[in-house]
Write an enzyme that holds these catalytic residues in place. Structure first.
Site, short mmCIF file in Angstrom:
data_model
loop_
_atom_site.label_atom_id
_atom_site.label_comp_id
_atom_site.label_asym_id
_atom_site.label_seq_id
_atom_site.Cartn_x
_atom_site.Cartn_y
_atom_site.Cartn_z
N LYS A 38 0.80 -1.22 0.00
CA LYS A 38 0.00 0.00 0.00
C LYS A 38 0.84 1.27 0.00
CE LYS A 38 -4.24 -1.70 0.07
NZ LYS A 38 -5.20 -1.45 -1.02
N GLU A 69 -9.77 5.99 2.87
CA GLU A 69 -10.57 4.93 3.46
C GLU A 69 -9.64 3.76 3.77
OE1 GLU A 69 -9.30 3.11 0.05
OE2 GLU A 69 -10.08 5.18 0.17
N SER A 78 1.65 -9.81 -0.49
CA SER A 78 1.28 -8.39 -0.53
C SER A 78 1.42 -7.68 0.79
CB SER A 78 -0.15 -8.23 -1.04
OG SER A 78 -1.05 -8.97 -0.23
#
Length: 411
Positions: free
Chosen positions: A101, A123, A390
């Site tokens: 991210k 969010e 991830s």
């Protein structure tokens, strides 16, 4: 072909057209008040892509702050246990903040500062995008508010504390199902009200154009690195790429560089939950239909009247009723295969990866590992599989313990 330029021969998917469409998918379905902000964002992004100073600053932060390139790791013990193809992990869990991210959060944070915005909102579901956004805001000196459903706040208390420690304000969302989709709703409402000084740092390859394009471009470094690294390790390209798919940023980040390589198969793994009945899963391609959510046309879990269905996953980051429009395009064209893994399969992979490799995966990533554990034993030993790790699983330990060690009290 749109204004963004010509694709290399390795890339078979077009950039979105001038309407932000990937075939039948994508677009801009937002209130009229947001259209100028989207145009401002698109113009700023096009200029930043061509600005050497912006690109050099981004690369410097990627190297010195994020810690790129992340390793491509041969999972030797897992490979031996499965008895088939070689399994490699692309270690996005080793990027700063513990997940992929940060790639998008840092890029959009720099873009927001370039546009003169003083505040960013975001969010988050699993909390990793929220942590990454709060991190980028702290680095760049921007105010930061994070919307998060109260159901996810309960599941991800550690990440909530991390966001607050980084100086962000976490705003609980108690409407709807109290999960990611509801947090997005509230973030969009905020952006409509405060569009002049606020940038909405959307965390995945969904939403109105140009967000899917921008997020994909900031995440494609995953596949670019993986391609170079597997050639160094093995002297050839992989046979199979596997990644989990929520909104779809980590998976498109891995896949994009390989889309023009017909010999490389790609599989995206959605959240199969506890079954494929209504409200039991978040497998949009297995149970969804064409619809519009959060500004883009894609596959959506909805009833016959277009009302959004509730979703379920043991993983907060996959618990979303729609999927990025480029993924819908890739599914429709047949370039990428999409399947799903159940909660129990993901939890088994979570434990197996931890015990065999000393790597605790995010529950999101564990869905991808679960699929690999199914197919690798039936593949020849000279085949190569890359699984996108991830994110790391620190955030999920308490959640997993409720299922794996129910007799223990971790409160």
């Amino acid at each position: 072909m749109s204004e963004y330029g010509v694709l290399s021969s390795r890339q078979s998917t077009p950039y979105p057209d001038d309407r932000g469409r990937y075939g039948d998918f994508g677009g801009k379905f937002v209130p009229e008040t947001l259209m100028p902000a989207l145009q401002e964002l698109e113009t700023a992004y096009v200029e930043a892509k061509e600005d050497p100073d912006f690109q050099n600053l981004l690369r410097k932060h990627q190297t010195d702050y994020v810690g790129r390139p992340t390793p491509l790791y041969f999972a030797q013990r897992l490979t031996a246990s499965l008895g088939g193809a070689k399994v490699y992990f692309k270690r996005e869990d080793l990027a700063h903040t513990g997940a992929h991210k940060i790639n998008n959060a840092l890029g959009q944070g720099l873009l927001a500062k370039r546009m003169g915005k003083r505040r960013i909102i975001a969010e988050t579901g699993a909390g990793q995008h929220g942590v990454a956004t709060a991190t980028a805001a702290a680095l760049l000196g921007l105010d930061c508010d994070i919307y998060m459903g109260t159901e996810d706040i309960e599941r991800q208390k550690l990440n909530v504390f991390r966001m607050r420690l980084l100086g962000a304000r976490v705003i609980p969302v108690n409407s709807g199902s109290r999960i990611l989709k509801d947090a997005i709703n509230e973030a969009l409402r905020d952006w409509v009200t405060n569009v002049r000084d606020t940038h909405y740092l959307l965390g995945t390859v969904h939403g109105p154009h140009p967000f899917p394009l921008i997020c994909r471009d900031f995440q494609r470094i995953i596949g670019e690195e993986a391609r170079k690294q597997i050639l160094e390790h093995e002297g050839r390209l992989p046979d199979l790429l596997v990644a989990c798919v929520g909104g779809g940023s980590n998976s498109i980040g891995l896949f994009f560089e390989f889309l023009g390589e017909d010999a490389v198969k790609m599989v995206g793994v959605e959240a199969g939950g506890i079954g494929l009945g209504p409200g039991q899963h978040a497998a949009r391609f297995a149970g969804g239909s064409l619809g519009m959510l959060h500004g883009a046309m894609s596959y959506v879990l909805q009833d016959k009247n277009g009302q959004i269905l509730t979703t379920h996953s043991v993983s907060a980051g996959l618990d979303y009723p729609s999927v990025g429009p480029e993924h819908a395009y890739l599914m429709r064209t047949g370039r990428v295969e999409y399947t799903h893994a159940s909660d129990s399969e993901a939890l088994a992979a979570f434990r197996q990866t931890s015990e065999l490799e000393g790597i605790i995966p995010a529950l999101e990533s564990a869905h991808a590992v679960a699929y690999a554990c199914k197919v690798v034993p039936n593949m020849p030993k000279d085949r190569i599989v890359i699984v996108n790790m991830s994110g790391r699983g620190d955030k999920d330990v308490q959640q997993a313990a409720k299922y794996l060690l129910p007799e223990e009290d971790f409160s």
